[in-house]
Write a protein that holds these residues in place. Structure first.
Motif, short mmCIF file in Angstrom:
data_model
loop_
_atom_site.label_atom_id
_atom_site.label_comp_id
_atom_site.label_asym_id
_atom_site.label_seq_id
_atom_site.Cartn_x
_atom_site.Cartn_y
_atom_site.Cartn_z
N ALA A 151 1.94 -2.19 9.41
CA ALA A 151 1.68 -0.80 10.22
C ALA A 151 1.01 0.64 9.49
CB ALA A 151 3.26 -0.46 10.61
N TRP A 152 1.76 0.12 7.81
CA TRP A 152 2.00 1.18 6.73
C TRP A 152 0.42 0.81 5.98
CZ3 TRP A 152 4.59 5.32 5.87
CH2 TRP A 152 5.84 5.10 6.06
N ASP A 153 0.12 -0.20 6.07
CA ASP A 153 -1.26 -1.04 5.75
C ASP A 153 -2.34 0.10 7.02
OD1 ASP A 153 -3.22 -1.54 4.10
OD2 ASP A 153 -3.20 -3.45 5.13
N MET A 154 -2.25 -0.07 7.89
CA MET A 154 -3.16 0.62 9.00
C MET A 154 -3.54 2.11 9.18
SD MET A 154 -2.51 -1.35 12.14
CE MET A 154 -3.41 -0.12 13.31
N ILE A 155 -2.14 3.04 8.16
CA ILE A 155 -2.02 4.30 8.48
C ILE A 155 -2.50 4.21 7.37
CG2 ILE A 155 -0.33 6.19 7.88
CD1 ILE A 155 1.55 4.35 9.19
N ILE A 156 -2.31 4.19 5.83
CA ILE A 156 -3.56 4.68 4.52
C ILE A 156 -4.74 3.82 4.68
CG2 ILE A 156 -3.34 3.72 2.19
CD1 ILE A 156 -0.45 3.05 2.60
N LYS A 157 -4.99 3.16 5.37
CA LYS A 157 -6.22 3.04 5.58
C LYS A 157 -7.10 3.79 6.90
CE LYS A 157 -6.55 -2.31 4.70
NZ LYS A 157 -6.94 -3.33 5.66
N ALA A 158 -6.15 4.05 7.08
CA ALA A 158 -6.84 5.80 8.72
C ALA A 158 -6.97 7.02 7.20
CB ALA A 158 -6.46 5.71 9.63
N PRO B 149 0.61 -1.04 -0.07
CA PRO B 149 -0.63 0.19 0.05
C PRO B 149 0.71 1.83 0.23
CG PRO B 149 -0.15 -1.01 1.77
CD PRO B 149 0.35 -2.61 1.16
N ILE B 150 2.41 1.37 0.73
CA ILE B 150 2.74 2.49 0.53
C ILE B 150 3.79 2.42 -0.80
CG2 ILE B 150 4.75 1.30 1.15
CD1 ILE B 150 4.45 4.81 2.75
N LYS B 151 3.93 1.95 -1.40
CA LYS B 151 4.45 2.22 -3.04
C LYS B 151 3.02 3.13 -3.55
CE LYS B 151 6.48 0.36 -7.15
NZ LYS B 151 7.00 -1.24 -7.92
N TYR B 152 1.69 2.32 -3.72
CA TYR B 152 1.32 3.84 -4.03
C TYR B 152 -0.03 4.49 -3.32
CZ TYR B 152 1.93 -1.33 -6.90
OH TYR B 152 2.74 -1.68 -7.76
N SER B 153 0.58 4.69 -2.43
CA SER B 153 0.71 6.15 -1.92
C SER B 153 1.34 7.49 -1.62
CB SER B 153 -0.03 5.62 -0.33
OG SER B 153 -1.38 4.49 -0.21
N SER C 216 0.40 12.19 7.71
CA SER C 216 1.51 12.04 9.15
C SER C 216 2.57 11.25 9.56
CB SER C 216 -0.06 11.65 9.59
OG SER C 216 -0.07 10.49 9.52
N MET C 217 3.18 10.48 8.10
CA MET C 217 4.28 10.31 8.29
C MET C 217 5.50 10.71 7.31
SD MET C 217 3.69 7.86 10.48
CE MET C 217 5.44 6.62 10.25
N LEU C 218 5.44 11.96 7.01
CA LEU C 218 6.38 12.90 6.36
C LEU C 218 7.37 12.84 7.15
CD1 LEU C 218 7.08 13.55 4.01
CD2 LEU C 218 5.41 15.75 4.11
N PRO C 219 6.76 13.72 8.71
CA PRO C 219 7.74 14.33 9.73
C PRO C 219 8.97 13.04 9.63
CG PRO C 219 5.68 15.05 9.88
CD PRO C 219 5.66 14.19 8.83
N VAL C 220 8.18 12.48 10.29
CA VAL C 220 9.75 10.37 10.26
C VAL C 220 10.10 10.56 8.72
CG1 VAL C 220 9.84 8.11 10.64
CG2 VAL C 220 8.02 9.74 11.57
N LEU C 221 10.00 11.00 7.65
CA LEU C 221 10.44 10.72 6.35
C LEU C 221 12.08 12.16 6.43
CD1 LEU C 221 11.29 9.74 3.95
CD2 LEU C 221 9.57 11.36 2.79
N GLU C 222 11.04 12.88 7.08
CA GLU C 222 11.77 13.83 7.13
C GLU C 222 13.29 13.75 7.76
OE1 GLU C 222 9.49 17.52 7.30
OE2 GLU C 222 9.08 17.87 5.48
N THR C 223 13.13 13.33 8.79
CA THR C 223 14.45 13.06 10.46
C THR C 223 14.92 11.93 9.76
OG1 THR C 223 12.65 13.10 11.53
CG2 THR C 223 14.07 12.39 11.96
#
Length: 472
Positions: free
Chosen positions: A427-434, A20-24, A439-446
């Motif tokens: 975890a990604w699946d849960m985040i995307i379904k929600a 799911p994360i790849k296509y989101s 909201s995970m962009l700050p983690v990527l930036e870190t």
């Protein structure tokens, strides 16, 4: 006028192997760009089936669908649905350009090639009541392109809402690439004006950017001026480039100073014979190891791209490639099965040789074998492809790759990036379904932010050079 723009889901996005994360990751920037040409009083919506369920009960006047090869059947289904409801349907994209006769059976108008010149012409014709059946791009320029309608993008549904494209095409010609077919009849590589590109960057909120250009470094003069203009913006960005561009003295340093932290690099194969066969000459006589070391010395993570199934590949290619990538400390790797897309030089060659197995476009997804390999059974190629992913992203492999780095900060960054990309699918699946991907962009930036300045960044920027006479 009520306009609906649709990006249908790729077949692989609804397969059992759907990540799911790849296509989101990225919003449908191409459709948002076309929306910029519409009039202020037009009512337009953009729907991306990868991140939301399509509403098929509406009655738009004009429906525009972007078609890729593995979304073709879904795109045609949607086109037929809306035509039956009385809408005017226009189809464009890579697959439409490759197989216009197939697409035309499901559309009122089709677009062949990039849309900057033909889309405005179509809109004018359509409003006057005499739209043509097909429009073919010939004028290649980004001068005067209107602002992208980013207000139509549902930013919260994407991990990387700040995607941007400042060029079209690529200066290189590889046999397996769609590029020459899509840009047939005109220039196949051209850029925005630097000031226009910088203005678009200024309009984007936050710190992170992802350049979706096929080859951001393809025009060194443009790229250098762009990086100079970005210096001091405080951006963190990712992009794609070639080994050749990484080894070019000075340009990479400018990119890093302006915020480059991760680069997608098309290594494709470790075989010189394969490179020659596919006419990927920009990789010949380049030192892959030197390029990776150069990126790592400057604090840039590497996403290496590899293709399996070229004619020099045998059953040893999978383990050899994965072992090599791990030893080089590549943070992430993307593997593909060689796929002959229609109208490419590779497709034409395989068709003449009688090596194509079928034309089921749903399986032309770089994870299924659709031709007869030279030195591998099709089953062995598919099995080896999946094994390569499994072996590269084992915890043991992630730790081994991380320990090629000298500092603990780089080791931690390696582990966080590699593990986050592949090991936390539930975890990604849960985040995307929600609907909380952004909201995970700050983690990527870190993760992208360096944990400490590298020696090569502190002293002698641009002093380190590598010979262009080495192997890419």
């Amino acid at each position: 006028m009520q306009v609906k723009m649709i990006l249908p889901a790729l077949t692989e996005a609804i397969s059992p192997y759907f990540r799911p994360i790849k296509y989101s990751l990225f919003p449908p920037l191409g459709l948002a760009t076309l929306a910029g040409y519409l009039q202020e009083d037009d009512q337009v919506t953009i729907q991306d089936e990868h991140v939301e369920k399509l509403d098929l009960n509406d009655e738009p006047e004009l429906v525009v669908i972007q078609v890729y090869i593995t979304s073709a059947h879904r795109a045609y289904e949607l086109a037929d649905h809306y035509r039956a409801r009385g809408a005017y349907v226009a189809l464009g994209g890579l697959h439409v350009t490759s197989l216009p006769d197939e697409a035309a059976r499901h559309a009122d108008s089709i677009f062949l090639g990039p849309g900057e010149d033909i889309w405005p012409t179509f809109l004018s014709d359509y409003r006057q009541g005499h739209a043509a059946k097909a429009y073919t791009s010939q004028v290649r320029t980004l001068l005067g392109v209107p602002r992208i309608r980013r207000d139509l993008i549902k930013r919260h549904l994407y991990l990387v809402p700040n995607s941007i494209v400042v060029s079209r095409g690529c200066p290189h010609v590889c046999d397996f690439c769609y590029k020459e077919a899509f840009y047939k009849g005109g220039k196949s590589f051209y850029t925005l004006q630097v000031d226009d590109a910088l203005a678009e960057i200024h309009r984007l909120p936050g710190r992170h950017l992802y350049f979706l250009d096929d080859h951001l470094f393809g025009n060194p003069r443009f790229a250098g001026a762009l990086f100079d203009g970005m210096k001091g913006m405080g951006r963190l960005w990712q992009a794609a480039g070639t080994v050749q561009s990484v080894l070019r003295p000075g340009l990479l340093e400018k990119a890093v100073e302006s915020g480059l932290r991760s680069l997608f690099v098309g290594f494709e194969t470790l075989s010189t014979s394969n490179l020659q066969e596919q006419h990927k000459y920009q990789n010949l006589n380049r030192d892959y190891r030197a390029a990776i070391q150069r990126l790592h010395d400057l604090g840039v993570m590497v996403n290496g791209s590899f293709v399996f199934g070229m004619d020099d590949d045998d059953e040893t290619v999978f383990d050899r490639t994965v072992e090599w990538a791990i030893k080089q400390g590549i943070e992430t790797a993307t593997f593909h099965i060689l796929t002959p897309y229609p109208t490419t030089a590779l497709y034409e060659r395989m068709a003449q040789q009688g090596r194509l197995l079928h034309s089921n476009w749903d399986l032309y997804d770089t994870r299924h074998v659709v031709y007869r390999p030279a030195k591998l059974a099709p089953e062995a190629l598919e099995t080896g492809y999946w094994r390569a992913y499994r072996d590269f992203y084992r915890w043991r492999s992630i730790f081994q790759g991380a320990w090629t780095k000298e500092s603990w900060s780089d080791r931690l960054r390696h582990m966080a990036y590699a593990a986050g990309w592949k090991k936390f699918e539930p975890a990604w699946d849960m985040i995307i379904k929600a609907k909380r991907a952004s909201s995970m962009l700050p983690v990527l930036e870190t993760i992208l932010t360096s944990f400490g300045r590298h020696t090569s960044q502190i002293k002698g920027r641009g002093d380190v050079t590598y010979s262009d006479s080495q192997k890419h």
